[in-house]
Design an enzyme around this catalytic site. Structure first.
Site, PDB file in Angstrom:
ATOM      1  N   ASP A   1       0.966  -1.261   0.139  1.00  0.00           N
ATOM      2  CA  ASP A   1      -0.073  -0.206  -0.051  1.00  0.00           C
ATOM      3  C   ASP A   1       0.877   1.145   0.036  1.00  0.00           C
ATOM      4  O   ASP A   1       0.435   2.348   0.598  1.00  0.00           O
ATOM      5  CB  ASP A   1      -0.948   0.013   1.359  1.00  0.00           C
ATOM      6  CG  ASP A   1      -1.852  -1.101   1.278  1.00  0.00           C
ATOM      7  OD1 ASP A   1      -2.226  -1.745   0.188  1.00  0.00           O
ATOM      8  OD2 ASP A   1      -2.136  -1.860   2.475  1.00  0.00           O
TER       9      ASP A   1
ATOM     10  N   HIS B   1      -4.904  -1.817  -5.738  1.00  0.00           N
ATOM     11  CA  HIS B   1      -4.065  -0.679  -6.041  1.00  0.00           C
ATOM     12  C   HIS B   1      -4.963   0.513  -6.573  1.00  0.00           C
ATOM     13  O   HIS B   1      -5.999   0.161  -7.381  1.00  0.00           O
ATOM     14  CB  HIS B   1      -3.102  -1.099  -7.295  1.00  0.00           C
ATOM     15  CG  HIS B   1      -1.837  -2.093  -6.983  1.00  0.00           C
ATOM     16  ND1 HIS B   1      -1.075  -2.642  -7.714  1.00  0.00           N
ATOM     17  CD2 HIS B   1      -1.815  -2.784  -5.726  1.00  0.00           C
ATOM     18  CE1 HIS B   1      -0.391  -3.676  -7.241  1.00  0.00           C
ATOM     19  NE2 HIS B   1      -0.850  -3.487  -5.813  1.00  0.00           N
TER      20      HIS B   1
END
Ligand code: GDP
Ligand code: IMO
Ligand code: MG
Length: 465
Positions: A44, A72
């Site tokens: 992340d 994503h």
């Protein structure tokens, strides 16, 4: 199925030239190298945004490992796209997208993701999506197994572990571990099996389901219904399936620019991460080679994506974790909530001991520091620079979970800039203390910072050089 026919032509050409004159033998140069984007912490970091930026110059964007455990985010205008199995580059209408052989694919999830993003504006993906015939399939029965698997492991390891307070891994429950286990056990099922003789697929599926049912007697698998469902997938996916190794090499030889989008991150790598609190694939540089069939000589620039602080989803050691108001501030300002599981991300200071370690493993040629804007309000910013264990400074990154969990972190404290950098697009216009923060990272890691993220939007980025 599409095949990389041009590769064969390429071999003929190469051999022809080599016979005519060894000095004219074609050499691999920069035009045949891929650019790789990798997560440098626990995931992340903002890989999706970086891939979106670099996809402008790419012809092909590939995923090489992981599955829909990844989440994503790409923000274009006011639209927020989240990609799990699809390479983020798919929103660039000029880019082809390859789901490589190292990825594990949940087909219903893939089509749901396509549909969801189509509704947001994703166009002409049908001409641009390619899936490796060597990719393994995640079946639904792999997914709930994760909860079951932990229970069984806990039974096997005994109640004593529970008494000690050992936690589950906190996986995404997307069936990643069980599918890679099937792959390693060699009873996994690949896309090529689904597209081949269906009676053989049926046999393999029945065999795999029987194995899991023996392992987990309470597991409910309606084998007949699943077979009907997968039969329907055969013609649905056939147009996108490709022998991706020759396809990719052919593209590279013809001068196309290829970008590889790592999923998960180095500290979640099954070999180099904080085992067992990791995912089940190699999400560091090695996974790019094995997950796409690319030799190391085809690897060009390796971009490490680093959040300006650290986050982690799920369990496992986290030496610079902040369990206080500053941690809460990072979580809230950074909107640190998992894209895939919606769990709150644990937050802490930037850890350069960790980044040094993943730099060794991945060999970054450049860094992209994201979310620097989230630190805007802080008067002081701490950065972990080394670890001590039993009073001794460590010159290695601990492999042992307990050792890592027990390290004492040595910090340096830097002054904050306490002004918004959201609108800055020129490195020189960053506040002095923000530049100092970036320079400090470069000095410790000895890798240049090429981009700095100052907001979630596509254009909220500083190109340093
Ligand atoms: P990935 O898994 O590495 O692609 O990252 P995620 O998408 O899971 O999480 C990154 C989050 O941070 C997303 O919500 C992005 O929109 C956001 N983001 C990325 N770069 C920046 C940045 O520089 N500043 C801010 N404020 N947000 C960013
Ligand atoms: P992206 O690509 C953050 C974590 C899970 C869990 C562990 C194992 O968005 O950066 P798994 O389901 O893979 O078996 O879970 O790994 N994890 C991630 N954490 N970002 C990710 O991906 C992750 N992929 C897996 O939270 O702790
Ligand atoms: Mg993510």
């Amino acid at each position: 199925m599409r095949r990389g026919v041009k590769m064969a032509e390429c071999f003929v050409e190469m051999n022809g030239q080599a016979l005519a004159s060894p000095r004219k033998r074609p050499r691999r140069d920069d035009t045949h190298k891929v650019t790789v984007v990798l997560g440098a912490q626990w995931g992340d970091e903002g890989k999706g945004k970086v891939v979106d930026l670099l996809a402008i110059d790419a012809d092909i964007v590939c995923r090489c490992q992981g599955g829909n455990n990844a989440g994503h985010t790409v923000v274009v205008d006011d639209r927020e796209y989240d990609f799990h199995l699809l390479p983020s580059g798919i929103i660039n209408p000029k880019c082809k997208s390859i789901i490589g052989n190292g990825v594990v694919v949940h087909l219903p999830g893939l089509f749901d993701e396509l549909q969801k993003n189509e509704a947001k504006g994703l166009t002409n993906w049908k001409d641009r999506l390619l899936i490796s015939d060597r990719a393994h399939i995640v079946f639904d029965f792999h997914q709930p197994l994760l909860g079951g698997l932990v229970c069984v492991l806990q039974q096997v390891d005994g109640l004593q572990e529970l008494e000690k307070g050992k936690k589950s891994l906190g996986t995404t429950k997307k069936g990643i571990g069980p599918t890679y286990s099937s792959k390693a056990t060699r009873n996994g099922i690949r896309i090529a099996d689904l597209l081949g003789d269906y009676s053989q697929f049926v046999e393999k599926f029945q065999g795999l389901a029987a194995v899991y049912q023996r392992m987990f007697p309470d597991l409910q698998v309606d084998v007949e219904a699943e077979l009907v469902r997968y039969k329907a997938f055969v013609e649905r996916i056939r147009p996108y399936v490709v022998e991706s190794v020759s396809y990719l090499h052919s593209a590279l030889w013809s001068g196309q620019k290829v970008l590889v989008e790592g999923a998960n991150a180095a500290m979640l790598d099954i070999d180099f991460g904080t085992y067992p609190y990791v995912t089940s694939s190699n999400c560091s540089i090695g996974g790019v080679c094995t997950g796409l069939g690319l030799p190391p000589c085809n690897i060009g620039e390796v971009i490490g994506v680093v959040k300006a602080y650290t986050t982690r989803v799920g369990d496992g050691p986290f030496p610079t974790e902040l369990l206080d108001a500053t941690g809460n501030l990072l979580q809230t300002r950074g909107r640190e909530v998992g894209v895939t599981t919606k769990r709150k991300r644990r937050c802490g200071w930037l850890d350069l001991a960790l980044l040094q370690y993943t730099t060794m493993v991945n060999g970054y040629s450049a860094l992209c520091v994201t979310k620097l804007d989230i630190l805007d309000t802080l008067a002081e910013i701490k950065v972990g620079i080394s670890y001590k264990s039993k009073g001794e400074k460590l010159n290695y990154f601990p492999s042992n979970t307990a050792e890592l969990a027990g390290v004492e972190v040595e910090y340096i404290t830097l002054p904050g800039w306490q002004t918004s950098i959201e609108d800055v697009r020129d490195y020189e216009k960053l506040p002095h203390n923000a530049k100092k923060y970036i320079q400090m990272i470069e000095e410790h890691i000895q890798v240049p910072v090429k981009w700095i993220g100052v907001g979630k939007d596509r254009e909220s980025i500083i190109n340093v050089y």
